[in-house]
Scaffold this motif. Structure first.
Motif, mmCIF file in Angstrom:
data_model
loop_
_atom_site.group_PDB
_atom_site.id
_atom_site.type_symbol
_atom_site.label_atom_id
_atom_site.label_comp_id
_atom_site.label_asym_id
_atom_site.label_seq_id
_atom_site.Cartn_x
_atom_site.Cartn_y
_atom_site.Cartn_z
ATOM 1 N N THR A 3 13.187 1.610 2.833
ATOM 2 C CA THR A 3 12.197 1.577 3.893
ATOM 3 C C THR A 3 11.534 2.934 4.061
ATOM 4 O OG1 THR A 3 13.731 2.224 5.647
ATOM 5 C CG2 THR A 3 13.607 -0.129 5.101
ATOM 6 N N PRO A 17 3.222 0.987 5.300
ATOM 7 C CA PRO A 17 3.985 1.718 6.313
ATOM 8 C C PRO A 17 3.048 2.597 7.132
ATOM 9 C CG PRO A 17 5.044 1.886 4.166
ATOM 10 C CD PRO A 17 3.698 1.272 3.934
ATOM 11 N N ASP A 63 6.296 2.148 11.820
ATOM 12 C CA ASP A 63 7.595 2.441 11.223
ATOM 13 C C ASP A 63 8.240 3.666 11.852
ATOM 14 O OD1 ASP A 63 7.798 0.687 8.468
ATOM 15 O OD2 ASP A 63 5.738 1.173 8.997
#
Length: 221
Positions: free
Chosen positions: A11, A114, A134
């Motif tokens: 991520t 993101p 994010d």
């Protein structure tokens, strides 16, 4: 010179936590801005933002995205509108930075990019996360300094804050010590390199920032 291996994290927030550093490139000379991005990548900076205030920013993003190794992801900063998001995505940007809670946040989420969304107050930080950001770009961080981040962390211990604005090497160390997941650094790192300045000096500054951030990440691990 070297090209670092890609961060082994799934991520964007994870990459921030692992690398602790996002470089911000803003310049008047497109070729110099490109050289700056590539130099930062060679010195191990995994996340490099090219501000849309840069001359021919889309061209710089397009060229840099094609030329950096797998260890660096080029992003776009000062992204304000849905149209901006479309243009920088087409140019190859891998992540988005906004200076405030604009329509670009939701547009980035829809585009699957993101997004590091700009916020200053507790209300804005919560709104940014609810909008799908994010992480939260605490901007301008210089307004309250590390003490303000510490105060925000008390009610929001899990909020992924990234202070941006006036963050020098000593400030980066303090922000990270107060719980920032990463720091965003512009002129204290980049200097005049994106305007055609000294790349040797840029390398030296980059090595200091990368070493500090790597040390901080290791201490938390």
């Amino acid at each position: 010179m070297h090209s670092p291996p890609p961060p082994n994290i799934d991520t964007f927030a994870g990459v921030l936590r692992q690398t602790r550093l996002a470089a911000i490139v803003r310049g008047s000379d497109p070729d110099a801005a490109l050289r700056t991005v590539l130099t930062l990548a060679e010195e191990g900076v995994a996340l490099v933002e090219v501000s849309l205030n840069t001359t021919d920013a889309l061209g710089v993003i397009r060229r840099a995205s094609a030329e950096v190794g797998p260890g660096t992801v080029v992003g776009a900063g000062t992204v304000l509108t849905e149209g901006d998001v479309s243009r920088v995505q087409e140019a190859g940007a891998g992540w988005i930075v906004t200076p405030a809670l604009t329509e670009a946040v939701a547009a980035s989420v829809r585009a699957g990019l993101p997004v590091l969304a700009g916020a200053l107050t507790p209300t804005e930080a919560v709104a940014a996360r609810r909008a799908g950001a994010d992480a939260v770009k605490l901007f301008p961080a210089s307004l309250g300094g590390p003490a303000y981040l510490k105060a925000l962390r008390d009610p929001f211990p899990d909020m992924p804050f990234v202070p941006v604005g006036g963050v020098d090497l000593a400030g980066a160390e303090r922000y990270l010590a107060h719980g920032a997941v990463a720091v965003g650094v512009g002129s204290p790192l980049v200097g005049d390199a994106a305007h055609g300045g000294d790349l040797t000096a840029l390398r030296e500054r980059a090595r200091r920032f990368v070493a500090l951030c790597a040390r901080e990440a290791q201490e938390e691990a």
